[in-house]
Design a protein around this motif. Structure first.
Motif, short mmCIF file in Angstrom:
data_model
loop_
_atom_site.label_atom_id
_atom_site.label_comp_id
_atom_site.label_asym_id
_atom_site.label_seq_id
_atom_site.Cartn_x
_atom_site.Cartn_y
_atom_site.Cartn_z
N GLY A 1 2.20 -3.96 -6.29
CA GLY A 1 2.87 -4.79 -5.71
C GLY A 1 3.79 -4.61 -4.53
O GLY A 1 4.42 -3.32 -4.52
N GLY A 2 3.33 -5.03 -3.64
CA GLY A 2 4.26 -4.79 -1.88
C GLY A 2 5.56 -4.96 -1.97
O GLY A 2 6.56 -5.40 -2.64
N PRO A 3 6.81 -4.02 -1.00
CA PRO A 3 7.89 -4.39 -0.41
C PRO A 3 8.30 -5.42 -0.87
O PRO A 3 7.37 -6.77 -0.15
N VAL A 4 9.70 -6.26 -1.35
CA VAL A 4 10.26 -7.60 -0.46
C VAL A 4 10.19 -8.31 0.11
O VAL A 4 10.09 -9.48 -0.35
N ASP A 5 10.53 -7.39 1.26
CA ASP A 5 10.20 -8.17 2.58
C ASP A 5 9.54 -8.69 2.69
O ASP A 5 8.97 -9.39 3.96
N GLY A 6 8.16 -8.41 3.03
CA GLY A 6 7.02 -9.00 3.33
C GLY A 6 6.16 -7.89 4.27
O GLY A 6 4.93 -7.97 4.27
N ALA A 7 6.57 -6.83 4.32
CA ALA A 7 5.81 -5.75 5.03
C ALA A 7 4.59 -4.94 3.80
O ALA A 7 4.65 -5.62 2.92
N ARG B 1 3.26 -2.19 3.96
CA ARG B 1 3.95 -0.78 3.18
C ARG B 1 5.66 -0.83 3.27
O ARG B 1 5.66 -1.01 4.51
N ASN B 2 5.97 0.71 3.26
CA ASN B 2 6.59 1.31 4.17
C ASN B 2 6.85 2.51 3.32
O ASN B 2 6.03 3.23 2.44
N ASP B 3 7.91 3.35 3.58
CA ASP B 3 7.78 5.09 3.41
C ASP B 3 8.16 5.02 2.09
O ASP B 3 7.74 6.35 1.70
N TRP B 4 8.23 4.41 1.75
CA TRP B 4 9.17 4.31 0.04
C TRP B 4 8.39 4.32 -1.11
O TRP B 4 8.08 5.20 -2.01
N ILE B 5 7.66 3.31 -0.91
CA ILE B 5 7.01 3.37 -1.92
C ILE B 5 5.43 3.16 -0.96
O ILE B 5 4.41 2.31 -2.24
N GLY B 6 5.24 2.87 -0.48
CA GLY B 6 3.59 3.05 -0.31
C GLY B 6 3.54 1.53 0.33
O GLY B 6 4.04 0.85 0.81
N TYR B 7 2.67 1.67 -0.07
CA TYR B 7 1.92 0.00 -0.14
C TYR B 7 1.88 -0.87 -1.21
O TYR B 7 1.89 -2.08 -1.27
N GLY B 8 2.66 -0.32 -2.46
CA GLY B 8 3.50 -0.87 -3.59
C GLY B 8 3.07 -0.05 -4.61
O GLY B 8 2.89 0.89 -4.45
N ALA B 9 3.40 -0.68 -5.92
CA ALA B 9 3.74 -0.15 -7.08
C ALA B 9 2.09 -0.60 -7.38
O ALA B 9 1.80 -2.08 -7.78
N ALA B 10 1.31 0.68 -8.23
CA ALA B 10 0.39 0.52 -9.17
C ALA B 10 0.26 -0.67 -10.31
O ALA B 10 1.23 -0.94 -10.54
N ARG B 11 -0.52 -1.41 -10.09
CA ARG B 11 -0.55 -2.45 -11.32
C ARG B 11 -2.42 -3.09 -11.71
O ARG B 11 -2.67 -3.53 -10.95
N PRO B 12 -2.77 -1.73 -12.13
CA PRO B 12 -3.84 -2.24 -12.76
C PRO B 12 -4.22 -2.82 -13.85
O PRO B 12 -5.55 -3.45 -13.95
N ARG B 13 -3.39 -3.74 -14.46
CA ARG B 13 -3.82 -5.71 -14.83
C ARG B 13 -4.29 -6.49 -14.28
O ARG B 13 -5.47 -7.15 -14.44
N MET B 14 -3.90 -6.25 -13.21
CA MET B 14 -4.41 -6.42 -11.78
C MET B 14 -5.61 -6.94 -11.71
O MET B 14 -6.60 -7.70 -11.07
N VAL B 15 -6.09 -6.04 -11.80
CA VAL B 15 -7.91 -4.96 -11.62
C VAL B 15 -8.68 -5.98 -13.13
O VAL B 15 -9.86 -6.56 -12.93
N LEU B 16 -7.51 -5.18 -13.48
CA LEU B 16 -8.73 -4.94 -15.38
C LEU B 16 -8.37 -7.31 -15.83
O LEU B 16 -9.37 -7.80 -16.71
N LEU B 17 -7.50 -7.50 -15.94
CA LEU B 17 -7.44 -8.53 -16.19
C LEU B 17 -7.10 -9.89 -15.27
O LEU B 17 -8.17 -11.48 -15.83
#
Length: 337
Positions: free
Chosen positions: A241-247, A249-265
């Motif tokens: 889940g990427g930055p809310v501003d549409g970037a 990536r950013n230096d705080w969260i990288g490319y975003g928060a890991a969401r394994p459910r997106m791959v599994l489900l």
């Protein structure tokens, strides 16, 4: 799927049972006055390693967390973290990383860093990568101080992990910079406290976030056992889940928060090439070399030097296994190494 937790060891506590934990190994150095002293891997005076283990395979009982990947196996690799000999933990950790790679660990969780042992840790990490392991390293908990980053996150192919809170916002204590690749929950969570005698709820930090990222990789890899470390990393990056501003990536969260459910489900993510690091910088496009004028020579462009911040962080952060529905996209990043 085996996750090596190179940390302060593991102690069987309510919420984490020994059947989820492999025998493991202790690489602790004996005191000089007791050169033959041995330390069992299934012990943990500090509780940090036990907390990371719970984040991955905890069963939710006894006040502990529900692990994100309860079907995985944790290989405890005990170092001197949390003891009076903690200054040796980085050098011990280098030995432990090699042991984990040689004994079947597909994922190696490093919820700590040590600047002074970096010259030993970096080749150990690279050795593990050569054996096919995927390595996760906490960015550090200095975001409100000098923002010192874990040097291990600079090693090419290592996934640097930052921390977010309950709302998906970056946790202010999370160290951040160009080597942040992914993020995961690191706010209020059950951690081992009081010298590993009880569960307490405190800010877990990037230590815990790294354990959740490792658990996410274990879930994805168990569903796709024929994938390589590069492919697992790539789909985690693509589906985060990427930055809310549409970037991207950013230096705080990288490319975003890991969401394994997106791959599994949701069956999202393209694993791509098995032997290409998804974070590697692309080769520069070839352009015609201009012919210099008479009496002149063509000047080569200078490459900007990137200075790494020295960092020694014996992690005290920690745990709650919550599968947050947050995620991220992929581009390439120039690694310092």
């Amino acid at each position: 799927m085996t996750v090596a937790v190179v940390d302060s060891g593991f102690k069987e506590v309510p919420g984490v049972h020994s059947e989820s934990v492999l025998p493991g190994v202790s690489v602790m150095s004996p005191p000089t006055e007791q050169p033959d002293k041995k330390y069992p891997p299934h012990d943990d005076v500090d509780g940090h390693g036990t907390t990371m283990t719970a984040a991955i395979v905890g069963d939710g009982s006894g006040g502990g967390p529900q692990g994100l990947a309860p079907g995985a196996k944790v290989m405890p690799v005990r170092t001197s973290l949390g003891t009076t000999m903690a200054f040796a933990a980085g050098f011990e950790g280098a030995t432990g990383i090699r042991y984990a790679a040689d004994h079947g660990a597909k994922i190696i969780n490093l919820s700590w860093g040590d600047h002074y042992a970096f010259d030993k840790l970096k080749p150990a990490v690279q050795y593990a990568q050569s054996k096919g392991a995927l390595v996760f390293a906490a960015m550090g908990n200095e975001g409100e101080g000098n923002n010192a980053n874990n040097l291990l996150a600079m090693v090419p192919g290592v996934i640097g992990v930052g921390a977010i809170d309950e709302t998906g916002e970056p946790l202010q204590l999370s160290s951040h910079g160009p080597d942040t690749d992914l993020s995961a929950y690191g706010s209020k969570a059950p951690i081992r406290c009081q010298d590993n005698t009880a569960w307490c709820v405190k800010d877990a930090g990037t230590s815990y976030a790294t354990a959740l990222a490792s658990a996410s990789a274990a879930l994805v890899w168990s569903a796709h056992p024929d994938w390589t470390a590069n492919q697992v990393a790539r789909v985690l990056i693509e589906t985060a889940g990427g930055p809310v501003d549409g970037a991207k990536r950013n230096d705080w969260i990288g490319y975003g928060a890991a969401r394994p459910r997106m791959v599994l489900l949701e069956k999202a993510g393209n694993p791509g090439a098995p032997d290409v690091d998804p974070l590697a910088a692309p080769a520069p496009a070839k352009t015609p070399t201009p012919t210099p004028s008479t009496g002149q020579t063509a000047a080569a462009p200078a490459e900007a030097a990137e200075a790494g911040l020295p960092w020694q962080w014996l992690a005290l952060g920690t745990v709650v296994a919550v599968g947050l529905g947050l995620g991220f996209m992929v581009t390439v990043k120039r690694r310092r190494g």
